[in-house]
Design a protein around this motif. Sequence first.
Motif, PDB file in Angstrom:
ATOM      1  N   ALA A 101      -0.302   1.039  -3.865  1.00  0.00           N
ATOM      2  CA  ALA A 101      -0.791   2.410  -3.699  1.00  0.00           C
ATOM      3  C   ALA A 101      -1.279   2.964  -5.029  1.00  0.00           C
ATOM      4  O   ALA A 101      -2.264   3.696  -5.095  1.00  0.00           O
ATOM      5  N   GLU A 102      -0.586   2.604  -6.094  1.00  0.00           N
ATOM      6  CA  GLU A 102      -1.001   3.017  -7.428  1.00  0.00           C
ATOM      7  C   GLU A 102      -0.450   2.040  -8.447  1.00  0.00           C
ATOM      8  O   GLU A 102       0.629   1.472  -8.263  1.00  0.00           O
ATOM      9  N   ILE A 147       3.815   7.574  -1.365  1.00  0.00           N
ATOM     10  CA  ILE A 147       4.491   6.477  -2.062  1.00  0.00           C
ATOM     11  C   ILE A 147       5.966   6.474  -1.674  1.00  0.00           C
ATOM     12  O   ILE A 147       6.689   7.444  -1.903  1.00  0.00           O
ATOM     13  N   ILE A 200       0.758   1.902 -12.292  1.00  0.00           N
ATOM     14  CA  ILE A 200       1.203   2.789 -13.368  1.00  0.00           C
ATOM     15  C   ILE A 200       1.722   1.921 -14.506  1.00  0.00           C
ATOM     16  O   ILE A 200       2.452   0.953 -14.269  1.00  0.00           O
ATOM     17  N   TYR A 227      -5.085   0.937 -14.186  1.00  0.00           N
ATOM     18  CA  TYR A 227      -3.745   1.527 -14.298  1.00  0.00           C
ATOM     19  C   TYR A 227      -3.823   2.997 -14.718  1.00  0.00           C
ATOM     20  O   TYR A 227      -4.672   3.380 -15.531  1.00  0.00           O
ATOM     21  N   THR A 228      -2.932   3.802 -14.170  1.00  0.00           N
ATOM     22  CA  THR A 228      -2.680   5.136 -14.707  1.00  0.00           C
ATOM     23  C   THR A 228      -1.752   4.942 -15.901  1.00  0.00           C
ATOM     24  O   THR A 228      -0.672   4.357 -15.760  1.00  0.00           O
ATOM     25  N   VAL A 235       5.399   9.850 -10.050  1.00  0.00           N
ATOM     26  CA  VAL A 235       5.295   9.418  -8.660  1.00  0.00           C
ATOM     27  C   VAL A 235       5.881  10.436  -7.671  1.00  0.00           C
ATOM     28  O   VAL A 235       5.410  10.543  -6.539  1.00  0.00           O
ATOM     29  N   GLU A 243       0.817  -1.225   0.000  1.00  0.00           N
ATOM     30  CA  GLU A 243       0.000   0.000   0.000  1.00  0.00           C
ATOM     31  C   GLU A 243       0.850   1.275   0.000  1.00  0.00           C
ATOM     32  O   GLU A 243       0.342   2.372  -0.181  1.00  0.00           O
ATOM     33  N   ILE A 284       3.833  12.422  -5.130  1.00  0.00           N
ATOM     34  CA  ILE A 284       2.908  11.674  -4.270  1.00  0.00           C
ATOM     35  C   ILE A 284       3.683  11.170  -3.046  1.00  0.00           C
ATOM     36  O   ILE A 284       4.302  10.104  -3.073  1.00  0.00           O
ATOM     37  N   ALA A 331       4.229   2.096  -5.398  1.00  0.00           N
ATOM     38  CA  ALA A 331       3.583   2.192  -6.719  1.00  0.00           C
ATOM     39  C   ALA A 331       4.183   1.116  -7.618  1.00  0.00           C
ATOM     40  O   ALA A 331       5.410   1.007  -7.732  1.00  0.00           O
TER      41      ALA A 331
END
Length: 199
Positions: free
Chosen positions: A48-49, A101, A51, A72-73, A95, A4, A98, A7
């Motif tokens: 967390a993300e 992250i 990508i 996905y971004t 990233v 979490e 953010i 990324a």
Amino acid sequence: MRTERIAAVLLAAGTSSRFGETDKLMAELRGKPLAAHTLETVASMAFAELIAVVRPIEVAPVLHRKLDRRGYTIIVNDRPEEGISGSIVRAVEHVMPINRIRGILICLADMPDVPQTHYNRICLAAEDIRSVVASTDSFSSSPPAFIGRKHFPELLALKGDQGARALLSHGLQIETTGNVLHDIDTPEDLPGWRPATPE
């Protein structure tokens, strides 16, 4: 480190020049496109993300659709000829702002056989923002790899197709068994590949 706080960065913008005319990432493997194996495994984890760095949508429409569906971004690398470093730089630039992250997990779309358990082992071995954790087959360091936030400035300075290899070689090495780190570069690398027989 918990996923979490990480990324996941899927690198999928290569030109696949050694694969021939067709799009390597769309080549069928075990009933679905090659890239689908990695993108689905990574998306099933609580990062967390998510990508993905990919080629423009007009040259990879199916991949864009699959990534979009999985949350996905999408970051477009419109200069894939610059090598893997250009993709890593684009992901890190995304990233950097953010703060929650703490690092990135670099994954390769042409490594279809990396199990979720190995991605987890890499993340768990990462202690903090200074950590660098690479995969190894006992011979060389490679992705999947965790790189902590402290190293982001170094990643932003990368150039060419070596990627973060020098950084990874100095990190903690997580050994794999079997063919987990096998990547697909040519049609012959696909299981069950047979050369076309002339009519």
